[in-house]
Each structure stands twice: as C-alpha cells, then as structure tokens.
Design an enzyme around this catalytic site. Structure first.
Site, PDB file in Angstrom:
ATOM      1  N   LYS A 177       7.729  -3.234  12.056  1.00 19.98           N
ATOM      2  CA  LYS A 177       7.809  -4.499  11.286  1.00 19.98           C
ATOM      3  C   LYS A 177       8.980  -5.224  13.113  1.00 19.98           C
ATOM      4  O   LYS A 177       8.166  -6.125  12.813  1.00 19.98           O
ATOM      5  CB  LYS A 177       8.899  -4.610  10.302  1.00 19.98           C
ATOM      6  CG  LYS A 177       7.601  -4.391   9.005  1.00 19.98           C
ATOM      7  CD  LYS A 177       6.911  -4.962   8.665  1.00 19.98           C
ATOM      8  CE  LYS A 177       6.703  -4.400   7.739  1.00 19.98           C
ATOM      9  NZ  LYS A 177       5.065  -5.182   7.530  1.00 19.98           N
ATOM     10  N   ASN A 193      -8.996  -2.299   3.616  1.00 21.78           N
ATOM     11  CA  ASN A 193      -9.508  -0.321   3.793  1.00 21.78           C
ATOM     12  C   ASN A 193      -9.403   0.288   2.196  1.00 21.78           C
ATOM     13  O   ASN A 193      -9.658   0.970   1.926  1.00 21.78           O
ATOM     14  CB  ASN A 193      -9.336  -0.539   5.043  1.00 21.78           C
ATOM     15  CG  ASN A 193      -7.356   0.692   4.944  1.00 21.78           C
ATOM     16  OD1 ASN A 193      -7.127   0.008   3.764  1.00 21.78           O
ATOM     17  ND2 ASN A 193      -6.834   0.993   6.188  1.00 21.78           N
ATOM     18  N   LEU A 194      -8.475  -0.877   1.608  1.00 22.54           N
ATOM     19  CA  LEU A 194      -8.279   0.331   0.521  1.00 22.54           C
ATOM     20  C   LEU A 194      -7.569   1.801   0.692  1.00 22.54           C
ATOM     21  O   LEU A 194      -8.023   2.234  -0.705  1.00 22.54           O
ATOM     22  CB  LEU A 194      -9.597   0.371  -0.302  1.00 22.54           C
ATOM     23  CG  LEU A 194     -10.084  -1.168  -0.789  1.00 22.54           C
ATOM     24  CD1 LEU A 194     -11.881  -0.348  -1.646  1.00 22.54           C
ATOM     25  CD2 LEU A 194      -9.700  -1.420  -1.476  1.00 22.54           C
ATOM     26  N   ASN A 204      -4.767   1.857   0.118  1.00 21.82           N
ATOM     27  CA  ASN A 204      -3.080   2.190  -1.218  1.00 21.82           C
ATOM     28  C   ASN A 204      -3.561   0.882  -2.160  1.00 21.82           C
ATOM     29  O   ASN A 204      -2.633   0.576  -2.520  1.00 21.82           O
ATOM     30  CB  ASN A 204      -1.685   1.606  -0.543  1.00 21.82           C
ATOM     31  CG  ASN A 204      -0.833   2.103  -1.019  1.00 21.82           C
ATOM     32  OD1 ASN A 204      -0.838   3.142  -2.071  1.00 21.82           O
ATOM     33  ND2 ASN A 204       0.033   1.515  -1.200  1.00 21.82           N
ATOM     34  N   SER A 205      -4.602   0.727  -2.805  1.00 24.34           N
ATOM     35  CA  SER A 205      -5.095   0.234  -3.443  1.00 24.34           C
ATOM     36  C   SER A 205      -6.407   0.528  -4.298  1.00 24.34           C
ATOM     37  O   SER A 205      -6.952   1.072  -2.821  1.00 24.34           O
ATOM     38  CB  SER A 205      -4.741  -1.171  -3.087  1.00 24.34           C
ATOM     39  OG  SER A 205      -6.193  -1.472  -2.035  1.00 24.34           O
ATOM     40  N   TYR A 238       9.510   2.829  10.036  1.00 30.12           N
ATOM     41  CA  TYR A 238       8.503   1.257   9.532  1.00 30.12           C
ATOM     42  C   TYR A 238       9.555   0.141   9.611  1.00 30.12           C
ATOM     43  O   TYR A 238       8.869  -0.196  10.042  1.00 30.12           O
ATOM     44  CB  TYR A 238       9.013   2.100   7.872  1.00 30.12           C
ATOM     45  CG  TYR A 238       8.625   0.661   7.693  1.00 30.12           C
ATOM     46  CD1 TYR A 238       7.213  -0.062   6.639  1.00 30.12           C
ATOM     47  CD2 TYR A 238       9.981  -0.592   6.622  1.00 30.12           C
ATOM     48  CE1 TYR A 238       7.171  -1.088   5.878  1.00 30.12           C
ATOM     49  CE2 TYR A 238       8.883  -1.167   6.091  1.00 30.12           C
ATOM     50  CZ  TYR A 238       8.023  -2.072   5.168  1.00 30.12           C
ATOM     51  OH  TYR A 238       7.463  -2.932   5.139  1.00 30.12           O
ATOM     52  N   LEU A 278       1.058  -0.007   5.870  1.00 27.94           N
ATOM     53  CA  LEU A 278       2.036   1.366   5.868  1.00 27.94           C
ATOM     54  C   LEU A 278       3.173   1.060   5.249  1.00 27.94           C
ATOM     55  O   LEU A 278       4.088   0.180   6.280  1.00 27.94           O
ATOM     56  CB  LEU A 278       1.525   2.852   6.017  1.00 27.94           C
ATOM     57  CG  LEU A 278       0.232   2.884   6.404  1.00 27.94           C
ATOM     58  CD1 LEU A 278       0.190   4.620   7.093  1.00 27.94           C
ATOM     59  CD2 LEU A 278      -0.463   2.834   5.046  1.00 27.94           C
ATOM     60  N   SER A 284      10.067  -7.203   6.705  1.00 29.48           N
ATOM     61  CA  SER A 284      11.645  -6.802   5.968  1.00 29.48           C
ATOM     62  C   SER A 284      12.656  -6.531   6.401  1.00 29.48           C
ATOM     63  O   SER A 284      12.978  -7.011   7.689  1.00 29.48           O
ATOM     64  CB  SER A 284      11.002  -5.891   6.228  1.00 29.48           C
ATOM     65  OG  SER A 284      11.356  -4.574   5.364  1.00 29.48           O
TER      66      SER A 284
END
Ligand code: NAD
Ligand code: UDP
Length: 337
Positions: free
Chosen positions: A152, A32-33, A35-36, A148, A83, A124
């Site tokens: 995960k 969805n862009l 963070n890019s 976060y 995120l 992670s």
C-alpha cells in the site's frame, strides 16, 4: 460521471457501487473475481434498479484495461482491486507485490494510454505501523510492518511521484481504518472465501455454525477491558467517503491523502456485546494468546476529511451491528436454500 471501479465486486467495492449508482453515476466494474462472486452483480442491480457494466479481467492485463477505459468513455477510476490478507501477505509476498503493486502500475499505464487523470486509491491505516502518537493523523510517519502494508505504501509513493511528474493528475489516497457492517438491504456484505481473519466475519461464521467459537486474541493489553481497540467504520460511510473524494477531486489537482475513520476506538468485547444485544445471540468465545503483530489500539484523526471533503461518519456501532446481523441472517438463508 462515468466511473471505473476496479475490484468492484468485492466487499467495499459492491457497497460503493450501490451508492454511486444511486447518486446517478454510470458505473463499470472491472474485477477478476479472485475474491468475489458474480452473483453480487445481480444484487447490486436489485438494490439500485440500475444497469451496471462489468468486465471480468485482471488489472495486470493493461491492454484489456485500456480498451475498457476507452470503450466505456471512463472519466475517473476508483481503484480497490487487490489482495488484502495481512497474514497471507507474509506467506506469499511476491504474489502480493505482483498483484497489488504491479497491478497498480498496469492500471496507471492504462489510464495514461486512455488519457484519464482522476484516481481514488484505497489505501489503509496499516501504512502507519506502530503508533508514535494517537490518533494517527495523515502526517504520522509511515512504517508498515508487513508486506501488505508495504504494498500500500509503495503504491501511495508511486502515486505521489506520478502527480509530481505530471500536474494534470488528481489523486486521492484514502487510508481506511476498519471497514465493517453491511448494506441496509441485507443483500450484500462481507463473506470472504475460506477462514476469515477479521473480527466481524469471524463473528458471522460463529453465528452460522461454520466456526465453533470466537478466539479473542489477548485480554491483557493496556486498554480498559484488556482487549484490542480499533476504529470501526461502517462500509456505507466508507462508500460515501469515496464519493466525497471523487467529487472534490474534480476541482483539485495533485496527490492528496485522507484518513477515513470515525475517530473513536472500540474494543473486541464492546463490539461483541453490542452484537449480542442486537442479535439476541450469545457468541461463545475463548481468550487465546495475542496475535503476532497486533497493536493494542489505533484510531484515526479524521478532521482533514471533514474539513476538506465535508465527509464524516454518520453511522455508529449499533448501525454496524444491526446491518451485520441482517446480512448474516440473509446469507445463512441463502446458503441453506
Ligand atoms: P475484497 O477482497 O472483498 O475485494 C477486492 C476485489 O478485488 C475482489 O473482488 C477481487 O476479486 C478483486 N481483485 C483482486 N485482485 C485483482 C486483480 N489482480 N484484478 C482484478 N480484480 C482483482 O476486499 P475489500 O475489503 O473490498 O477491499 C478493497 C480494497 O480496500 C483492497 O485494495 C484492500 O486492500 C483495501 N482495504 C481494505 C480494508 C478492509 O479491512 N476490508 C482495509 C483497508 C484497505
Ligand atoms: N480479533 C480477535 N479475534 C479474531 C479476529 C480479530 O480477537 O478472530 C481482534 C484483533 O486482535 C483486533 C481486533 O479484533 O484487536 C480487530 O482485528 P481485525 O483483524 O478485524 O482488524 P485489524 O487487526 O487488521 O485492525
């Protein structure tokens, strides 16, 4: 293989995309862009001279995701969309649960609808929490200390429940240590929006003048030079880890967990000095208070991935600093044109 890469326009996804394309796989990126940047697509094409499909969409849009999985005849999914800022996750936990956990549920439902049963998930080392022993192996108890990390772990547990309930799934849960470095072309690398949290992007912003200096979070840890130690892994080694996992999953059902790390730890000052030597830049820094929640040291026991996947890191700290330096120079030129 026809692979769907969620979050494929991001830092780890874009590097993984170049490797998969160069190895002859067909790729469709779903992102969805948030963070890019769309420019990354052209850079992936430039590096590989290959076509790559792209859909701009949110992983929580199950209908859209299902259509892409079916229309693109996808065989397997690598799920990186999410995120990832630990600090932000403590400020906006519900946004993180909605995006990361709800998004993963949506993806699994779409995969069920499209009858796809092969999944690689980016987890992670954060899931381990305070070390009871080091190095962390995959059997180390999990006890994440922030939203976060709990996202995960919840996704990991959900995937295990899924595989236990339906023995047609092949799932790899990859626990990354600290991804750093950039593609050897210097065309793609990590450039997060806003003020970065992680060490190497902060160094990058000091190099290009966006930040005046590096704040080193504490030099009074029980480590040889007093600064925190981490297991830094070159992002192209990580990309190769995804390929190794995907290849292995073809013949193996169930839910499997692998650490992807180098097995060594490096201090903040060691990384900084290596970067200074390679770049010829002096990086101004000051030592400030410890960052809340930081651990003195952690690193991976990566034997399981070596033994089962036949994967281990090939690149060292010099390769990491060389590729980062090339990327910082290229992205600086890009910003000034
Ligand atoms: P990144 O932010 O660069 O890439 C993530 C991509 O996912 C971005 O392109 C973003 O636009 C996309 N995205 C986010 N939410 C989405 C949604 N709801 N729908 C569709 N696209 C969405 O991050 P990265 O460093 O490349 O990390 C990739 C994955 O690896 C993440 O899941 C992250 O949690 C995990 N991870 C990263 C690190 C690290 O230090 N970089 C360490 C361990 C695990
Ligand atoms: N670090 C630092 N200054 C920064 C960012 C990070 O001193 O601006 C230190 C941090 O305390 C840790 C190491 O660099 O010891 C790696 O931090 P990063 O945030 O990159 O990874 P993580 O702590 O999530 O493993």
């Amino acid at each position: 293989m026809n692979i769907l890469l969620t979050g494929g326009m991001g830092y780890i996804g874009s590097h993984t995309a170049t490797l998969l394309l160069n190895m002859g796989h067909q790729l469709h990126i779903y992102d969805n862009l948030c963070n890019s940047n769309i420019d990354t697509l052209d850079r992936i094409k430039k590096i590989t001279s290959k076509e790559v499909g792209f859909t701009q969409g949110d992983i929580r849009d199950t209908k859209k995701l299902t259509e892409v999985l079916i229309n693109e005849k996808i065989d397997a999914v690598i799920h990186l969309a999410g995120l990832k800022a630990v600090g932000e996750s403590t400020q906006k936990p519900i946004e993180y649960y909605a995006n990361n956990v709800q998004g993963s549920i949506s993806l699994i439902q779409a995969m069920q609808a499209a009858n796809i049963r092969t999944l690689v998930f980016s987890s992670s080392a954060t899931v381990y929490g305070d070390p009871i022993y080091l190095p962390y192996d995959e059997e180390h108890p999990t006890s994440p200390t922030n939203p976060y990390g709990r996202n995960k772990l919840q996704i990991e547990e959900m995937l295990l429940d899924l595989a236990n309930s339906d023995n047609t799934w092949s799932i790899a849960r990859l626990r990354y240590f600290n991804p750093v470095g950039a593609h050897e072309s210097g065309l793609i690398g990590e450039d997060p929006n806003g003020i970065p949290n992680n060490l190497m992007p902060v160094i990058g912003q000091v190099v290009d003048g966006r930040l005046p200096m590096l704040n080193i979070f504490g030099d009074d840890y029980d480590t040889p030079d007093g600064t925190g130690k981490r297991d830094y892994i070159h992002v192209m080694d990580l990309a190769e880890g995804h390929l190794a996992a995907l290849t292995w999953l073809k013949g193996n059902l169930g839910c499997h967990t692998f650490n992807l790390g180098s097995g060594n730890s490096v201090s903040v000052l060691e990384l900084l000095h290596c970067f200074e030597n390679i770049s010829g830049n002096k990086i101004p820094y000051q030592v400030v208070a410890r960052r809340p929640g930081d651990l003195p040291e952690y690193y991976a026991k990566a034997d399981k991935a070596a033994k089962i996947l036949g994967w281990q890191t090939k690149r060292n700290l010099t390769d990491i600093c060389n590729s980062s330096w090339l990327w910082f120079q290229n992205s600086k030129n890009k910003k000034s044109t």
